[in-house]
Design a protein around this motif. Structure first.
Motif, mmCIF file in Angstrom:
data_model
loop_
_atom_site.group_PDB
_atom_site.id
_atom_site.type_symbol
_atom_site.label_atom_id
_atom_site.label_comp_id
_atom_site.label_asym_id
_atom_site.label_seq_id
_atom_site.Cartn_x
_atom_site.Cartn_y
_atom_site.Cartn_z
ATOM 1 N N MET A 212 0.823 -1.217 0.000
ATOM 2 C CA MET A 212 0.000 0.000 0.000
ATOM 3 C C MET A 212 0.855 1.264 0.000
ATOM 4 O O MET A 212 0.553 2.235 -0.710
ATOM 5 C CB MET A 212 -0.941 -0.007 1.206
ATOM 6 C CG MET A 212 -2.003 -1.086 1.165
ATOM 7 S SD MET A 212 -3.085 -1.012 2.617
ATOM 8 C CE MET A 212 -4.003 -2.543 2.439
ATOM 9 N N ALA A 213 1.909 1.274 0.791
ATOM 10 C CA ALA A 213 2.780 2.451 0.821
ATOM 11 C C ALA A 213 3.460 2.649 -0.529
ATOM 12 O O ALA A 213 3.603 3.784 -1.013
ATOM 13 C CB ALA A 213 3.821 2.298 1.926
ATOM 14 N N ASP A 214 3.845 1.549 -1.154
ATOM 15 C CA ASP A 214 4.533 1.641 -2.446
ATOM 16 C C ASP A 214 3.570 2.079 -3.552
ATOM 17 O O ASP A 214 3.949 2.820 -4.472
ATOM 18 C CB ASP A 214 5.165 0.295 -2.789
ATOM 19 C CG ASP A 214 6.387 0.446 -3.696
ATOM 20 O OD1 ASP A 214 7.007 1.529 -3.670
ATOM 21 O OD2 ASP A 214 6.718 -0.517 -4.416
ATOM 22 N N ILE A 215 2.296 1.631 -3.466
ATOM 23 C CA ILE A 215 1.304 2.093 -4.438
ATOM 24 C C ILE A 215 1.088 3.596 -4.289
ATOM 25 O O ILE A 215 1.022 4.347 -5.282
ATOM 26 C CB ILE A 215 -0.033 1.350 -4.257
ATOM 27 C CG1 ILE A 215 0.127 -0.148 -4.515
ATOM 28 C CG2 ILE A 215 -1.092 1.921 -5.209
ATOM 29 C CD1 ILE A 215 -1.098 -0.965 -4.156
ATOM 30 N N ALA A 216 0.989 4.053 -3.027
ATOM 31 C CA ALA A 216 0.823 5.491 -2.787
ATOM 32 C C ALA A 216 1.988 6.288 -3.357
ATOM 33 O O ALA A 216 1.821 7.415 -3.837
ATOM 34 C CB ALA A 216 0.686 5.756 -1.290
ATOM 35 N N GLN B 275 -3.637 10.986 11.148
ATOM 36 C CA GLN B 275 -2.585 10.035 10.783
ATOM 37 C C GLN B 275 -2.922 9.319 9.476
ATOM 38 O O GLN B 275 -2.039 9.085 8.642
ATOM 39 C CB GLN B 275 -2.399 9.015 11.903
ATOM 40 C CG GLN B 275 -1.191 8.104 11.707
ATOM 41 C CD GLN B 275 -1.044 7.108 12.834
ATOM 42 O OE1 GLN B 275 -1.943 6.331 13.118
ATOM 43 N NE2 GLN B 275 0.112 7.135 13.497
ATOM 44 N N VAL B 276 -4.195 8.960 9.287
ATOM 45 C CA VAL B 276 -4.602 8.306 8.035
ATOM 46 C C VAL B 276 -4.311 9.198 6.838
ATOM 47 O O VAL B 276 -3.837 8.734 5.789
ATOM 48 C CB VAL B 276 -6.100 7.949 8.083
ATOM 49 C CG1 VAL B 276 -6.599 7.522 6.705
ATOM 50 C CG2 VAL B 276 -6.349 6.837 9.083
ATOM 51 N N LEU B 277 -4.563 10.494 6.980
ATOM 52 C CA LEU B 277 -4.385 11.420 5.867
ATOM 53 C C LEU B 277 -2.932 11.864 5.679
ATOM 54 O O LEU B 277 -2.625 12.541 4.703
ATOM 55 C CB LEU B 277 -5.277 12.644 6.074
ATOM 56 C CG LEU B 277 -6.785 12.355 6.018
ATOM 57 C CD1 LEU B 277 -7.586 13.568 6.443
ATOM 58 C CD2 LEU B 277 -7.200 11.890 4.634
ATOM 59 N N ASP B 278 -2.072 11.492 6.593
ATOM 60 C CA ASP B 278 -0.648 11.817 6.467
ATOM 61 C C ASP B 278 0.048 10.711 5.671
ATOM 62 O O ASP B 278 0.696 9.821 6.223
ATOM 63 C CB ASP B 278 -0.022 11.965 7.856
ATOM 64 C CG ASP B 278 1.452 12.332 7.806
ATOM 65 O OD1 ASP B 278 1.932 12.711 6.713
ATOM 66 O OD2 ASP B 278 2.123 12.241 8.851
ATOM 67 N N VAL B 279 -0.100 10.774 4.375
ATOM 68 C CA VAL B 279 0.435 9.726 3.507
ATOM 69 C C VAL B 279 1.960 9.667 3.608
ATOM 70 O O VAL B 279 2.551 8.580 3.626
ATOM 71 C CB VAL B 279 -0.007 9.965 2.047
ATOM 72 C CG1 VAL B 279 0.495 8.842 1.146
ATOM 73 C CG2 VAL B 279 -1.517 10.080 1.973
ATOM 74 N N ARG B 280 2.596 10.820 3.679
ATOM 75 C CA ARG B 280 4.056 10.854 3.743
ATOM 76 C C ARG B 280 4.565 10.153 4.998
ATOM 77 O O ARG B 280 5.569 9.434 4.948
ATOM 78 C CB ARG B 280 4.537 12.306 3.722
ATOM 79 C CG ARG B 280 4.333 13.016 2.397
ATOM 80 C CD ARG B 280 4.626 14.502 2.505
ATOM 81 N NE ARG B 280 5.998 14.759 2.898
ATOM 82 C CZ ARG B 280 7.014 14.882 2.058
ATOM 83 N NH1 ARG B 280 6.792 14.770 0.757
ATOM 84 N NH2 ARG B 280 8.232 15.127 2.491
ATOM 85 N N GLY B 281 3.873 10.338 6.116
ATOM 86 C CA GLY B 281 4.289 9.677 7.343
ATOM 87 C C GLY B 281 4.183 8.165 7.239
ATOM 88 O O GLY B 281 5.056 7.431 7.707
ATOM 89 N N TYR B 282 3.128 7.687 6.607
ATOM 90 C CA TYR B 282 2.931 6.245 6.428
ATOM 91 C C TYR B 282 4.008 5.671 5.509
ATOM 92 O O TYR B 282 4.629 4.635 5.806
ATOM 93 C CB TYR B 282 1.547 5.989 5.854
ATOM 94 C CG TYR B 282 1.157 4.532 5.729
ATOM 95 C CD1 TYR B 282 0.487 3.889 6.755
ATOM 96 C CD2 TYR B 282 1.458 3.803 4.576
ATOM 97 C CE1 TYR B 282 0.111 2.557 6.641
ATOM 98 C CE2 TYR B 282 1.101 2.473 4.446
ATOM 99 C CZ TYR B 282 0.421 1.853 5.493
ATOM 100 O OH TYR B 282 0.070 0.527 5.372
ATOM 101 N N LEU C 240 8.553 2.467 4.053
ATOM 102 C CA LEU C 240 9.588 2.392 3.014
ATOM 103 C C LEU C 240 10.825 3.216 3.324
ATOM 104 O O LEU C 240 11.847 3.072 2.629
ATOM 105 C CB LEU C 240 9.005 2.854 1.674
ATOM 106 C CG LEU C 240 7.809 2.062 1.135
ATOM 107 C CD1 LEU C 240 7.303 2.680 -0.159
ATOM 108 C CD2 LEU C 240 8.166 0.602 0.928
ATOM 109 N N GLY C 241 10.734 4.105 4.293
ATOM 110 C CA GLY C 241 11.886 4.933 4.636
ATOM 111 C C GLY C 241 11.701 6.377 4.239
ATOM 112 O O GLY C 241 10.929 6.686 3.322
ATOM 113 N N PRO C 242 12.412 7.302 4.904
ATOM 114 C CA PRO C 242 12.271 8.741 4.621
ATOM 115 C C PRO C 242 12.625 9.112 3.193
ATOM 116 O O PRO C 242 12.064 10.048 2.630
ATOM 117 C CB PRO C 242 13.227 9.394 5.627
ATOM 118 C CG PRO C 242 13.439 8.372 6.696
ATOM 119 C CD PRO C 242 13.324 7.038 6.023
ATOM 120 N N GLU C 243 13.591 8.395 2.595
ATOM 121 C CA GLU C 243 13.995 8.721 1.230
ATOM 122 C C GLU C 243 12.840 8.508 0.258
ATOM 123 O O GLU C 243 12.641 9.293 -0.678
ATOM 124 C CB GLU C 243 15.199 7.871 0.810
ATOM 125 C CG GLU C 243 16.446 8.097 1.642
ATOM 126 C CD GLU C 243 16.422 7.317 2.951
ATOM 127 O OE1 GLU C 243 15.454 6.530 3.167
ATOM 128 O OE2 GLU C 243 17.337 7.510 3.779
#
Length: 529
Positions: free
Chosen positions: A188-192, A499-506, A511-514
């Motif tokens: 899910m994070a990678d799709i986002a 938190q749900v709407l904070d996609v960058r945080g998820y 996947l990491g900050p980079e």
């Protein structure tokens, strides 16, 4: 990496296997083991909810394979909340079921534990394909639970339930296939991360995959016009199973929040908010259909089932706003409607098993056993479900109306929420007056096949066991607790929505900050209304 994150999946899975292999023919010991495992699940869920309270997103990498290449579970405020709600509901339902419902067929407790495994896995997974896998675990167990106790009406409803969910599962596979073909990932994070970067020629395919997922989740959430299976299925299911199924529709709503508010949310490029034009209109229709069903039905179980459809309309109106206030209202209403619906299904069972051949028909009959207690519980549950003050349904409706004030559909939302609430109040008032006020000698009529064996419909009817009454009282009392602690609860739900709407945080957590740096926008910004 806390290994407790995987416990809500492993615990019911091992418990179910142990019950099948070691205690298959010993119901008394099955009850003890199943109750102990469910109580432990509740304790684990409380611990994980407390752990998630610090606001951190915690990925759990199975086999220590890095995301997005391995299977990943993700604990955040939203998944922890749904785990806690599931475990609380499951324990109350299990206490009620152990008063005799679990003896009406085989393998109730193993199926119950497998159901919990599927539910917990669906809430924890961070991968779209594994969401499909846990959907299937959950649904396979629900097929067995739905048919528990047998009977022709239950078998017919079960066939419809299986058929519609097989169609949903097929569409789910098509959807994940399209998403994988266009993004090369199902994490899910990678799709986002990759959705905004999809080539222009693949946008239409990815949009099709996203909307097919919405169709599947709308089916699970009983969104009109895909709602028709719910009243038949829930009214025919054993009462404890129908009560547990109150969380099943929330899996659909949860998946819409997780996928369409986060993965295909405001930072998804050309796919941003792809589901937004569809959800609110369908939810408003769901409100209308559910309310009409409540006032038109002539059976108590059907009334509660249509009330569940109506409550999903209210919930999905809030979800469809896709903003912090809308999601806050949706989360509050999710907790409220789940426990209120479950309590009403158990109460309906208590009523119908003491009304002779009339069962759950809304016709005059002799008073049920412990009429004052049962009618009082029904009165409180009806108030909560219909959204009257002072219980949590009223606060949930206020939150939904407040969230919709500035939405383009505000006039429609306010009109239909208020109008259908009045209709539902009329429906519950009529049912309560017939069942508990206009009592007379027991009526006649055939008992529906597959229904629980009724007790005597007379003043000398046996009293309900304290544990069954306690299970219902705890569920209905939960709506009172949600009212008393509405302030802290709403603050928690606000933090969860943010938190749900904070996609960058998820994305950064998984996947990491980079990787998160590749997304546009400022960190931590929750877009939307």
């Amino acid at each position: 990496m806390s290994h407790w994150i995987v416990a809500p999946i492993i615990l019911p899975a091992f418990t179910a296997a142990f019950l099948v292999m070691a205690l298959r023919h010993d119901l008394a010991r099955q009850r003890i083991v199943s109750f102990g495992a469910t109580a432990l699940l509740l304790a684990v869920a409380v611990g994980l909810f407390a752990l998630a309270g610090d606001g951190a997103v915690r990925p759990y990498l199975l086999g220590n394979w890095p995301a997005p290449f391995g299977i990943v579970l993700v604990l955040d405020r939203l998944s922890a909340l749904m785990l806690l709600l599931t475990a609380f509901l499951a324990l109350a339902v299990l206490v009620y079921a152990c008063e005799g419902w679990d003896a009406k067929g085989r393998h109730f407790h193993p199926l119950f534990q497998f159901q919990l495994m599927g539910l917990c896995g669906a809430f924890l997974t961070g991968d779209a394909f594994n969401l499909f896998v846990f959907f299937e675990v959950m649904l396979i167990a629900s097929y067995g639970l739905m048919l528990h106790g047998g009977g022709a009406p239950r078998l017919k409803a079960g066939f419809q339930y299986v058929a519609i969910n097989l169609v949903g599962s097929t569409l789910f596979l098509f959807a994940v296939g399209l998403i994988y073909a266009t993004t090369g990932t199902l994490n899910m994070a990678d799709i986002a991360l990759k959705a905004p970067q999809v080539a222009a020629g693949d946008v239409a395919l990815l949009r099709t995959g996203a909307l097919l997922l919405l169709l599947v989740f709308a089916l699970k959430a009983a969104l009109v016009p895909l709602h028709w299976w719910l009243p038949t299925t829930y009214a025919a299911a054993p009462a404890p199973v129908a009560a547990l199924f109150a969380i099943m529709t929330k899996v659909g709503a949860y998946s819409i929040i997780r996928i369409h508010a986060m993965v295909f949310g405001p930072e998804a490029g050309e796919l941003a908010n792809a589901a937004e034009p569809w959800i609110v209109p369908a939810a408003l229709l769901t409100l209308a259909v559910g309310a009409i069903g409540v006032v038109a039905t002539r059976r108590l179980l059907d009334l509660v089932a249509f009330a569940a459809v109506w409550s999903m309309g209210s919930l999905l109106v809030a979800v469809g706003l896709f903003g912090p206030r809308g999601l806050t209202a949706a989360l509050y209403y999710t907790v409220h409607s789940t426990i209120a619906t479950a309590g009403l299904f158990l109460l309906a069972d208590m009523v119908m098993r003491h009304r002779g051949q009339l069962a759950d028909r809304l016709s005059s009959a002799a008073p049920v056993a412990q009429a004052a207690l049962v009618s009082g519980l029904f009165f409180l549950a009806a108030i909560a479900m219909a959204g009257l003050p002072p219980l949590s349904g009223f606060i949930g409706k206020l939150l939904i109306l407040d969230a919709a004030r500035e939405a383009p559909s505000a006039a429609w939302v306010w009109s239909l929420v208020l109008a259908t609430s009045l209709v539902v109040i009329i429906g519950f008032s009529r049912a309560g007056s017939v069942l508990f006020w206009k009592t007379e000698a027991a009526g006649a009529g055939p008992l529906p096949a597959g229904s629980a064996a009724p007790g005597p419909a007379a003043a000398g009817a046996p009293r309900w066991p304290a544990s069954a009454v306690l299970a219902v009282a705890v569920l209905i009392g939960g709506t009172g607790a949600l009212t008393l602690f509405a302030g802290p609860a709403t603050a928690t739900f606000e933090a969860t929505a943010a938190q749900v709407l904070d996609v960058r945080g998820y994305v950064a957590a998984v996947l990491g900050p980079e990787a998160a740096a590749q997304l546009g926008g400022a960190p931590g910004v929750a877009l939307g209304r």
